[in-house]
Design a protein around this motif. Structure first.
Motif, mmCIF file in Angstrom:
data_model
loop_
_atom_site.group_PDB
_atom_site.id
_atom_site.type_symbol
_atom_site.label_atom_id
_atom_site.label_comp_id
_atom_site.label_asym_id
_atom_site.label_seq_id
_atom_site.Cartn_x
_atom_site.Cartn_y
_atom_site.Cartn_z
ATOM 1 N N MET A 1 -44.330 47.502 6.959
ATOM 2 C CA MET A 1 -45.431 47.505 6.075
ATOM 3 C C MET A 1 -46.624 48.066 7.687
ATOM 4 S SD MET A 1 -45.847 46.681 3.527
ATOM 5 C CE MET A 1 -44.165 47.609 3.038
ATOM 6 N N GLY A 2 -46.265 47.511 8.371
ATOM 7 C CA GLY A 2 -47.219 48.549 9.385
ATOM 8 C C GLY A 2 -46.762 49.566 9.932
ATOM 9 N N SER B 1 -48.696 55.708 8.860
ATOM 10 C CA SER B 1 -48.021 56.539 8.567
ATOM 11 C C SER B 1 -49.588 58.071 7.388
ATOM 12 C CB SER B 1 -47.237 56.509 8.348
ATOM 13 O OG SER B 1 -46.627 57.668 7.168
ATOM 14 N N LEU B 2 -49.750 56.128 6.496
ATOM 15 C CA LEU B 2 -51.376 56.740 5.848
ATOM 16 C C LEU B 2 -52.589 57.046 6.396
ATOM 17 C CD1 LEU B 2 -50.029 53.869 2.804
ATOM 18 C CD2 LEU B 2 -49.760 56.450 2.946
ATOM 19 N N LYS B 3 -52.996 56.975 7.534
ATOM 20 C CA LYS B 3 -53.753 57.030 8.198
ATOM 21 C C LYS B 3 -53.890 58.586 8.739
ATOM 22 C CE LYS B 3 -56.681 55.257 12.087
ATOM 23 N NZ LYS B 3 -56.909 54.008 13.215
ATOM 24 N N LEU B 4 -52.447 58.575 9.106
ATOM 25 C CA LEU B 4 -52.117 60.075 9.762
ATOM 26 C C LEU B 4 -52.509 61.260 8.897
ATOM 27 C CD1 LEU B 4 -51.086 61.816 12.292
ATOM 28 C CD2 LEU B 4 -48.810 61.330 11.840
ATOM 29 N N HIS B 5 -52.124 60.732 7.772
ATOM 30 C CA HIS B 5 -52.186 61.489 6.770
ATOM 31 C C HIS B 5 -53.562 62.318 5.921
ATOM 32 C CE1 HIS B 5 -50.845 63.466 3.057
ATOM 33 N NE2 HIS B 5 -49.546 63.618 2.925
ATOM 34 N N GLU C 1 -52.060 61.162 19.255
ATOM 35 C CA GLU C 1 -52.244 59.566 19.847
ATOM 36 C C GLU C 1 -50.479 59.180 18.720
ATOM 37 O OE1 GLU C 1 -55.524 58.178 21.433
ATOM 38 O OE2 GLU C 1 -55.044 58.749 23.320
ATOM 39 N N MET C 2 -51.304 59.635 17.516
ATOM 40 C CA MET C 2 -50.722 59.190 16.677
ATOM 41 C C MET C 2 -49.285 59.639 15.762
ATOM 42 S SD MET C 2 -54.420 58.855 14.083
ATOM 43 C CE MET C 2 -53.725 58.439 12.900
ATOM 44 N N ASN D 1 -42.219 63.335 5.913
ATOM 45 C CA ASN D 1 -40.576 62.542 5.992
ATOM 46 C C ASN D 1 -40.338 61.628 6.880
ATOM 47 O OD1 ASN D 1 -38.036 63.301 8.301
ATOM 48 N ND2 ASN D 1 -37.788 63.979 6.260
ATOM 49 N N CYS D 2 -41.378 61.276 7.353
ATOM 50 C CA CYS D 2 -41.384 60.059 8.329
ATOM 51 C C CYS D 2 -41.899 59.293 7.261
ATOM 52 C CB CYS D 2 -42.463 59.849 9.344
ATOM 53 S SG CYS D 2 -42.215 61.281 10.461
#
Length: 264
Positions: free
Chosen positions: A178-179, A184-188, A155-156, A97-98
């Protein structure tokens, strides 16, 4: 690692002490002497024997307590892992969703040609505190490596939740969007890989590959054609999250120090 070494050394020391005690107190007087010699030795060393019996009983009691607590901690951890997939599913849904909100924020920034900033009205879903509590419960009973992994996820998530609450629209904020995408991709990727932990196939994630981020994009229902800048951003950022071994960092610092000294 050091904790296990200390335990091994303590067990070795106590074993040597106990074997020495048995040899000189029972074996040598009885084998090389007689039954009466054994009785005399035991009679003369009553206080020492009482201390050794008390020491052995204390060591056994400590070992039993540590073993029981360890098994209890393992059971608590298994119980926490049983609830982990549901928690991860909820967090992945929140993260997706984010990502959609960030996508609309990015498009809004691209459309806004004016330098003047304005608030971004759309909000993300509310982060459920119970999911953070479930991960914190895993930290409580997990090993050090696993606990660091859960801590990193918490933390993320908190950083993502904080940064997506107050967004301002402006053409200069495209790079900021972009950041947010990359975070968000890293957290996913972290959340998706943690599913293996609940199946007892957990491996600590030190880095993630470009292909994993592209898969995360598809799971978030975002295509690279929608965000052209994101393709190059992912390619460039694919190595930025790779964990560099400490010895390589020290070697690099040493080389830089030598070069700076030569320049002088």
């Amino acid at each position: 690692m050091l904790k296990g070494l200390y335990k091994s050394l303590a067990a070795l020391f106590f074993s040597i002490l106990l074997m020495t005690y048995i040899y000189f107190m029972f074996y040598q007087p009885f084998i090389q002497g007689s039954w009466s010699m054994l009785e005399n030795v035991l009679s003369n060393w009553q206080a020492f024997n009482s201390a050794m019996i008390a020491l052995t009983a204390s060591v056994l009691a400590i070992y039993t307590t540590i073993y029981r607590d360890k098994k209890q901690c393992e059971r608590e951890y298994i119980c926490a892992l049983a609830h982990l997939p549901l928690t991860l599913s909820s967090l992945i849904e929140y993260n997706e969703n984010c990502a959609q909100v960030i996508l609309r924020y990015y498009k809004d920034c691209k459309r806004n040609k004016h330098s003047k900033q304005r608030p971004f009205k759309e909000q993300t879903d509310e982060l459920e505190p119970i999911n953070i509590d479930k991960l914190a419960q895993c930290i409580k009973f997990a090993s050090t490596a696993d606990a660091d992994h859960y801590k990193k996820i918490i933390e993320m998530i908190q950083v993502q939740n904080s940064r997506t609450k107050k967004l301002t629209v402006g053409i200069s904020n495209v790079s900021y969007a972009m950041g947010l995408f990359d975070e968000s991709l890293k957290l996913h990727v972290y959340l998706s890989n943690t599913f293996n932990h609940a199946r007892n196939h957990f491996e600590a994630i030190e880095s993630y590959r470009c292909e994993q981020k592209k898969t995360a994009l598809l799971n978030c229902d975002i295509h690279l054609d929608t965000v052209p800048e994101l393709h190059d951003y992912i390619q460039q950022g694919s190595a930025t999250f790779k964990k560099i071994p400490s010895w390589k960092k020290l070697l690099t610092r040493a080389k830089l120090s030598i070069l700076s000294y030569k320049k002088r």
